[in-house]
Design an enzyme around this catalytic site. Structure first.
Site, PDB file in Angstrom:
ATOM      1  N   CYS A   8     -44.078  16.764  11.150  1.00  0.00           N
ATOM      2  CA  CYS A   8     -43.138  15.632  11.076  1.00  0.00           C
ATOM      3  C   CYS A   8     -41.911  16.025  10.250  1.00  0.00           C
ATOM      4  CB  CYS A   8     -43.805  14.402  10.450  1.00  0.00           C
ATOM      5  SG  CYS A   8     -44.865  13.481  11.582  1.00  0.00           S
ATOM      6  N   ASP A  31     -44.047  30.138  15.695  1.00  0.00           N
ATOM      7  CA  ASP A  31     -45.087  30.017  14.665  1.00  0.00           C
ATOM      8  C   ASP A  31     -44.726  30.903  13.473  1.00  0.00           C
ATOM      9  OD1 ASP A  31     -48.329  29.028  14.799  1.00  0.00           O
ATOM     10  OD2 ASP A  31     -47.747  30.452  13.238  1.00  0.00           O
ATOM     11  N   ASN A  87     -55.948  23.419  19.377  1.00  0.00           N
ATOM     12  CA  ASN A  87     -57.077  23.200  18.476  1.00  0.00           C
ATOM     13  C   ASN A  87     -57.139  21.715  18.132  1.00  0.00           C
ATOM     14  OD1 ASN A  87     -57.629  26.000  18.354  1.00  0.00           O
ATOM     15  ND2 ASN A  87     -56.046  26.263  16.793  1.00  0.00           N
ATOM     16  N   GLY A  93     -60.992  23.975  14.803  1.00  0.00           N
ATOM     17  CA  GLY A  93     -60.161  24.932  14.080  1.00  0.00           C
ATOM     18  C   GLY A  93     -58.748  24.447  13.808  1.00  0.00           C
ATOM     19  N   HIS A  98     -51.233  17.394  13.467  1.00  0.00           N
ATOM     20  CA  HIS A  98     -50.177  16.827  14.307  1.00  0.00           C
ATOM     21  C   HIS A  98     -50.278  17.630  15.595  1.00  0.00           C
ATOM     22  CE1 HIS A  98     -45.710  15.409  14.680  1.00  0.00           C
ATOM     23  NE2 HIS A  98     -46.046  16.012  15.824  1.00  0.00           N
ATOM     24  N   HIS A 100     -50.292  19.871  18.662  1.00  0.00           N
ATOM     25  CA  HIS A 100     -49.368  20.947  19.051  1.00  0.00           C
ATOM     26  C   HIS A 100     -50.073  21.895  20.001  1.00  0.00           C
ATOM     27  CE1 HIS A 100     -51.505  22.140  15.384  1.00  0.00           C
ATOM     28  NE2 HIS A 100     -51.472  23.378  15.842  1.00  0.00           N
ATOM     29  N   HIS A 102     -50.172  25.872  21.094  1.00  0.00           N
ATOM     30  CA  HIS A 102     -49.777  27.254  20.862  1.00  0.00           C
ATOM     31  C   HIS A 102     -49.489  27.880  22.224  1.00  0.00           C
ATOM     32  CE1 HIS A 102     -51.494  27.509  16.683  1.00  0.00           C
ATOM     33  NE2 HIS A 102     -52.235  26.526  17.149  1.00  0.00           N
TER      34      HIS A 102
HETATM   35  P1  5GP Z   1     -53.632  24.960  14.096  1.00  0.00           P
HETATM   36  O1  5GP Z   1     -54.651  25.817  13.411  1.00  0.00           O
HETATM   37  O2  5GP Z   1     -53.482  23.624  13.419  1.00  0.00           O
HETATM   38  O3  5GP Z   1     -53.835  24.860  15.574  1.00  0.00           O
HETATM   39  O4  5GP Z   1     -52.276  25.753  13.961  1.00  0.00           O
HETATM   40  C1  5GP Z   1     -51.287  25.487  13.024  1.00  0.00           C
HETATM   41  C2  5GP Z   1     -50.228  26.551  13.191  1.00  0.00           C
HETATM   42  O5  5GP Z   1     -49.063  26.120  12.518  1.00  0.00           O
HETATM   43  C3  5GP Z   1     -50.626  27.909  12.578  1.00  0.00           C
HETATM   44  O6  5GP Z   1     -50.561  28.908  13.587  1.00  0.00           O
HETATM   45  C4  5GP Z   1     -49.571  28.134  11.486  1.00  0.00           C
HETATM   46  O7  5GP Z   1     -49.171  29.483  11.397  1.00  0.00           O
HETATM   47  C5  5GP Z   1     -48.433  27.228  11.922  1.00  0.00           C
HETATM   48  N1  5GP Z   1     -47.614  26.698  10.839  1.00  0.00           N
HETATM   49  C6  5GP Z   1     -48.063  26.107   9.712  1.00  0.00           C
HETATM   50  N2  5GP Z   1     -47.032  25.715   8.925  1.00  0.00           N
HETATM   51  C7  5GP Z   1     -45.901  26.067   9.592  1.00  0.00           C
HETATM   52  C8  5GP Z   1     -44.501  25.929   9.288  1.00  0.00           C
HETATM   53  O8  5GP Z   1     -44.093  25.411   8.252  1.00  0.00           O
HETATM   54  N3  5GP Z   1     -43.636  26.412  10.208  1.00  0.00           N
HETATM   55  C9  5GP Z   1     -44.051  27.008  11.373  1.00  0.00           C
HETATM   56  N4  5GP Z   1     -43.086  27.444  12.197  1.00  0.00           N
HETATM   57  N5  5GP Z   1     -45.352  27.152  11.687  1.00  0.00           N
HETATM   58  C10 5GP Z   1     -46.272  26.694  10.804  1.00  0.00           C
HETATM   59 ZN    ZN Z   2     -46.792  14.628  12.019  1.00  0.00          ZN
END
Ligand code: 5GP
Ligand code: ZN
Length: 114
Positions: A8, A31, A87, A93, A98, A100, A102
């Site tokens: 956010c 990422d 995820n 995982g 929020h 998203h 990948h």
């Molecule tokens: P999740 O494990 O929730 O599916 O993936 C979260 C992803 O967000 C991770 O791959 C992590 O590297 C990425 N991420 C976390 N904080 C930030 C940020 O501040 N900026 C960016 N660009 N990516 C982020």
């Molecule tokens: Zn959010």
């Protein structure tokens, strides 16, 4: 919007993160810790925690994000395929709560599996 949610804050511009793509509903960013040569995150502007809390009102949004994944992967230089990972919840995982997607692509081997 959730004050404590990193995505956010990125959507609102409170944390600088260059946009690979943006429209009225979605942003795409790189990422911060890429697992592959191309590693985009598609993030809806609306704060939805995950597919577990998404509802029928998000059906079009999720479909649009999947098609956008294919388009952006191609535009970023992937001509032979890509992977989408979503995820959901601690058991899936998920670390940033929020929703998203990948989008991973590029020459293998990749650094790690999400
Ligand atoms: P999740 O494990 O929730 O599916 O993936 C979260 C992803 O967000 C991770 O791959 C992590 O590297 C990425 N991420 C976390 N904080 C930030 C940020 O501040 N900026 C960016 N660009 N990516 C982020
Ligand atoms: Zn959010």
């Amino acid at each position: 919007m959730d004050e404590n949610c990193v995505f956010c804050r990125i959507v609102r511009g409170q944390i600088p993160s260059p946009r690979v793509y943006e429209d009225d509903q979605v942003i795409a960013i790189n990422d911060i810790n890429p697992a592959a040569p191309i590693h985009l995150l598609l993030v809806p502007k609306e704060h939805v925690e995950s597919l577990m809390t998404a509802g029928p009102q998000h059906e079009a949004l999720v479909g649009k994000m999947l098609l956008l994944a294919a388009r952006l992967a191609r535009e970023q230089g992937s001509d032979n395929g890509f992977r989408v990972v979503i995820n959901n919840g601690p058991g899936g995982g998920q670390e940033v709560f929020h929703l998203h997607m990948h989008v991973l692509a590029g020459p293998r081997p990749w650094k790690r599996t999400l």
